[in-house]
Write a protein that holds these residues in place. Structure first.
Motif, PDB file in Angstrom:
ATOM      1  N   VAL A  17      -5.924   6.569  -0.955  1.00 32.48           N
ATOM      2  CA  VAL A  17      -6.345   6.305   0.421  1.00 32.48           C
ATOM      3  C   VAL A  17      -7.654   5.511   0.436  1.00 32.48           C
ATOM      4  CG1 VAL A  17      -6.994   7.341   2.628  1.00 32.48           C
ATOM      5  CG2 VAL A  17      -5.115   8.321   1.297  1.00 32.48           C
ATOM      6  N   GLY A  18      -8.571   5.840  -0.452  1.00 42.42           N
ATOM      7  CA  GLY A  18      -9.842   5.113  -0.516  1.00 42.42           C
ATOM      8  C   GLY A  18      -9.665   3.619  -0.711  1.00 42.42           C
ATOM      9  N   PRO A  19      -8.923   3.187  -1.735  1.00 43.68           N
ATOM     10  CA  PRO A  19      -8.721   1.746  -1.929  1.00 43.68           C
ATOM     11  C   PRO A  19      -8.005   1.064  -0.761  1.00 43.68           C
ATOM     12  CG  PRO A  19      -8.218   2.910  -3.949  1.00 43.68           C
ATOM     13  CD  PRO A  19      -8.440   3.955  -2.893  1.00 43.68           C
ATOM     14  N   VAL A  20      -7.094   1.775  -0.110  1.00 46.86           N
ATOM     15  CA  VAL A  20      -6.391   1.180   1.035  1.00 46.86           C
ATOM     16  C   VAL A  20      -7.362   0.924   2.178  1.00 46.86           C
ATOM     17  CG1 VAL A  20      -4.681   1.632   2.840  1.00 46.86           C
ATOM     18  CG2 VAL A  20      -4.112   2.080   0.469  1.00 46.86           C
ATOM     19  N   THR A  21      -8.257   1.872   2.445  1.00 49.94           N
ATOM     20  CA  THR A  21      -9.214   1.665   3.528  1.00 49.94           C
ATOM     21  C   THR A  21     -10.136   0.488   3.222  1.00 49.94           C
ATOM     22  OG1 THR A  21     -10.764   3.290   2.624  1.00 49.94           O
ATOM     23  CG2 THR A  21      -9.189   4.079   4.256  1.00 49.94           C
ATOM     24  N   ILE A  22     -10.526   0.348   1.978  1.00 46.63           N
ATOM     25  CA  ILE A  22     -11.390  -0.773   1.597  1.00 46.63           C
ATOM     26  C   ILE A  22     -10.623  -2.096   1.660  1.00 46.63           C
ATOM     27  CG2 ILE A  22     -12.695  -1.795  -0.318  1.00 46.63           C
ATOM     28  CD1 ILE A  22     -13.428   1.133  -1.081  1.00 46.63           C
ATOM     29  N   ALA A  23      -9.408  -2.119   1.120  1.00 49.79           N
ATOM     30  CA  ALA A  23      -8.602  -3.347   1.132  1.00 49.79           C
ATOM     31  C   ALA A  23      -8.314  -3.791   2.565  1.00 49.79           C
ATOM     32  CB  ALA A  23      -7.293  -3.140   0.366  1.00 49.79           C
ATOM     33  N   HIS A  54      -3.718  -7.562   0.031  1.00 49.20           N
ATOM     34  CA  HIS A  54      -2.454  -7.203   0.685  1.00 49.20           C
ATOM     35  C   HIS A  54      -1.585  -6.357  -0.260  1.00 49.20           C
ATOM     36  CE1 HIS A  54       1.060  -7.369   3.183  1.00 49.20           C
ATOM     37  NE2 HIS A  54       1.718  -8.150   2.350  1.00 49.20           N
ATOM     38  N   ARG A  55      -1.534  -6.735  -1.512  1.00 51.74           N
ATOM     39  CA  ARG A  55      -0.765  -5.971  -2.503  1.00 51.74           C
ATOM     40  C   ARG A  55      -1.345  -4.560  -2.663  1.00 51.74           C
ATOM     41  NH1 ARG A  55      -0.408  -9.709  -5.921  1.00 51.74           N
ATOM     42  NH2 ARG A  55      -2.331  -9.288  -7.033  1.00 51.74           N
ATOM     43  N   ILE A  56      -2.662  -4.440  -2.685  1.00 51.80           N
ATOM     44  CA  ILE A  56      -3.298  -3.121  -2.755  1.00 51.80           C
ATOM     45  C   ILE A  56      -2.914  -2.299  -1.525  1.00 51.80           C
ATOM     46  CG2 ILE A  56      -5.525  -1.913  -2.618  1.00 51.80           C
ATOM     47  CD1 ILE A  56      -6.662  -4.247  -4.357  1.00 51.80           C
ATOM     48  N   SER A  57      -2.954  -2.913  -0.357  1.00 56.51           N
ATOM     49  CA  SER A  57      -2.594  -2.202   0.866  1.00 56.51           C
ATOM     50  C   SER A  57      -1.165  -1.685   0.807  1.00 56.51           C
ATOM     51  CB  SER A  57      -2.756  -3.116   2.087  1.00 56.51           C
ATOM     52  OG  SER A  57      -4.097  -3.460   2.272  1.00 56.51           O
ATOM     53  N   ARG A  58      -0.249  -2.528   0.351  1.00 55.19           N
ATOM     54  CA  ARG A  58       1.165  -2.123   0.288  1.00 55.19           C
ATOM     55  C   ARG A  58       1.413  -1.050  -0.763  1.00 55.19           C
ATOM     56  NH1 ARG A  58       3.032  -7.516  -0.792  1.00 55.19           N
ATOM     57  NH2 ARG A  58       3.527  -6.482  -2.708  1.00 55.19           N
ATOM     58  N   VAL A  59       0.996  -1.317  -1.990  1.00 49.99           N
ATOM     59  CA  VAL A  59       1.309  -0.418  -3.106  1.00 49.99           C
ATOM     60  C   VAL A  59       0.552   0.900  -2.979  1.00 49.99           C
ATOM     61  CG1 VAL A  59       1.179  -0.133  -5.610  1.00 49.99           C
ATOM     62  CG2 VAL A  59       1.929  -2.316  -4.633  1.00 49.99           C
ATOM     63  N   TYR A  60      -0.734   0.827  -2.772  1.00 53.51           N
ATOM     64  CA  TYR A  60      -1.518   2.050  -2.674  1.00 53.51           C
ATOM     65  C   TYR A  60      -1.194   2.810  -1.387  1.00 53.51           C
ATOM     66  CZ  TYR A  60      -4.379   1.115  -6.770  1.00 53.51           C
ATOM     67  OH  TYR A  60      -4.817   0.925  -8.049  1.00 53.51           O
ATOM     68  N   GLY A  61      -0.779   2.090  -0.352  1.00 53.83           N
ATOM     69  CA  GLY A  61      -0.325   2.755   0.865  1.00 53.83           C
ATOM     70  C   GLY A  61       0.888   3.625   0.589  1.00 53.83           C
ATOM     71  N   LEU A  62       1.827   3.114  -0.197  1.00 51.96           N
ATOM     72  CA  LEU A  62       2.995   3.917  -0.584  1.00 51.96           C
ATOM     73  C   LEU A  62       2.592   5.081  -1.481  1.00 51.96           C
ATOM     74  CD1 LEU A  62       5.725   1.199  -1.203  1.00 51.96           C
ATOM     75  CD2 LEU A  62       5.715   2.977   0.565  1.00 51.96           C
ATOM     76  N   LEU A  63       1.743   4.808  -2.460  1.00 51.90           N
ATOM     77  CA  LEU A  63       1.287   5.880  -3.350  1.00 51.90           C
ATOM     78  C   LEU A  63       0.492   6.942  -2.587  1.00 51.90           C
ATOM     79  CD1 LEU A  63       0.197   3.738  -6.438  1.00 51.90           C
ATOM     80  CD2 LEU A  63       2.210   5.218  -6.252  1.00 51.90           C
ATOM     81  N   GLY A  64      -0.145   6.525  -1.498  1.00 47.84           N
ATOM     82  CA  GLY A  64      -0.922   7.443  -0.668  1.00 47.84           C
ATOM     83  C   GLY A  64      -0.070   8.503   0.013  1.00 47.84           C
ATOM     84  N   LEU A  65       1.248   8.311   0.027  1.00 48.52           N
ATOM     85  CA  LEU A  65       2.137   9.341   0.581  1.00 48.52           C
ATOM     86  C   LEU A  65       2.023  10.652  -0.196  1.00 48.52           C
ATOM     87  CD1 LEU A  65       5.318   7.218   1.334  1.00 48.52           C
ATOM     88  CD2 LEU A  65       3.721   8.211   2.990  1.00 48.52           C
ATOM     89  N   LEU A 127      -7.591  -3.171  13.661  1.00 47.49           N
ATOM     90  CA  LEU A 127      -6.620  -2.220  13.122  1.00 47.49           C
ATOM     91  C   LEU A 127      -7.186  -1.469  11.920  1.00 47.49           C
ATOM     92  CD1 LEU A 127      -3.344  -4.349  13.321  1.00 47.49           C
ATOM     93  CD2 LEU A 127      -3.976  -2.405  14.763  1.00 47.49           C
ATOM     94  N   ALA A 128      -7.890  -2.183  11.056  1.00 56.47           N
ATOM     95  CA  ALA A 128      -8.510  -1.533   9.889  1.00 56.47           C
ATOM     96  C   ALA A 128      -9.560  -0.522  10.334  1.00 56.47           C
ATOM     97  CB  ALA A 128      -9.130  -2.577   8.967  1.00 56.47           C
ATOM     98  N   GLY A 129     -10.327  -0.869  11.347  1.00 56.68           N
ATOM     99  CA  GLY A 129     -11.333   0.058  11.866  1.00 56.68           C
ATOM    100  C   GLY A 129     -10.714   1.335  12.410  1.00 56.68           C
ATOM    101  N   ILE A 130      -9.631   1.194  13.164  1.00 55.81           N
ATOM    102  CA  ILE A 130      -8.931   2.364  13.702  1.00 55.81           C
ATOM    103  C   ILE A 130      -8.373   3.216  12.561  1.00 55.81           C
ATOM    104  CG2 ILE A 130      -6.926   3.105  15.048  1.00 55.81           C
ATOM    105  CD1 ILE A 130      -7.428   0.531  16.775  1.00 55.81           C
ATOM    106  N   PHE A 131      -7.743   2.558  11.581  1.00 49.56           N
ATOM    107  CA  PHE A 131      -7.191   3.254  10.421  1.00 49.56           C
ATOM    108  C   PHE A 131      -8.274   4.061   9.709  1.00 49.56           C
ATOM    109  CE2 PHE A 131      -6.004   3.265   5.877  1.00 49.56           C
ATOM    110  CZ  PHE A 131      -4.737   3.836   5.939  1.00 49.56           C
ATOM    111  N   ASN A 132      -9.417   3.447   9.496  1.00 48.53           N
ATOM    112  CA  ASN A 132     -10.512   4.115   8.791  1.00 48.53           C
ATOM    113  C   ASN A 132     -11.067   5.294   9.596  1.00 48.53           C
ATOM    114  OD1 ASN A 132     -10.120   2.190   6.852  1.00 48.53           O
ATOM    115  ND2 ASN A 132     -11.955   1.026   7.324  1.00 48.53           N
TER     116      ASN A 132
END
Length: 152
Positions: A17-23, A54-65, A127-132
């Motif tokens: 989750v940390g890397p996704v918020t930063i990415a 974008h790749r970090i957002s996609r991949v780490y977003g899935l791993l964040g499940l 959107l990133a701000g809301i997510f964070n």
């Protein structure tokens, strides 16, 4: 088993989750806004960095499940599943996940398309701000645990 689930839950939050918020936060800064993708860009807006984010957002977003799955298993193991703070955290997590899957990742893809969708790129910062903020709210709930009846 509780200790293992807690470690997986916390470590998953840190590593995924940390890397996704930063990415997500950095992506708008690096996505090129000009339609001239073939020309070199010597500013901070570089296509390779945007693609990597974008790749970090996609991949780490899935791993964040893994984080909510481990959290649910932990709540069940501790017999705390009905506590209000856990329910609220699960709802906020679902909203954050939906925002990521249905708004942020598609908007990033649209911003990287040729020609780029400049409207999509302009919305990404908000959107990133809301997510964070959603994840900060979940973190606060995990620490404060309002309405908790758990005695350790």
């Amino acid at each position: 088993m509780e200790a293992f689930l807690l470690i997986v839950h916390v470590l998953g939050g840190i590593l995924f989750v940390g890397p996704v918020t930063i990415a997500n936060s950095l992506f708008p800064r690096y996505v090129p806004l000009a339609a001239e993708y073939g020309k070199p860009d010597y500013s901070a807006r570089t296509l390779p960095v945007a693609h990597a984010l974008h790749r970090i957002s996609r991949v780490y977003g899935l791993l964040g499940l893994l984080v909510p799955v481990a959290g649910i298993a932990l709540a069940l193991t501790q017999q705390r599943f009905g506590e209000i703070w856990i329910t609220i955290a699960m709802v906020i997590t679902a909203v954050a996940g939906g925002l990521m899957a249905f708004r942020i990742v598609p908007a990033q893809s649209a911003a990287l398309a040729i020609p780029p969708d400049k409207r999509a790129a302009s919305r990404l910062g908000a959107l990133a701000g809301i997510f964070n903020v959603l994840w900060v709210a979940v973190l606060i709930l995990m620490v404060v645990r309002p309405g908790s009846d758990y005695v350790s």
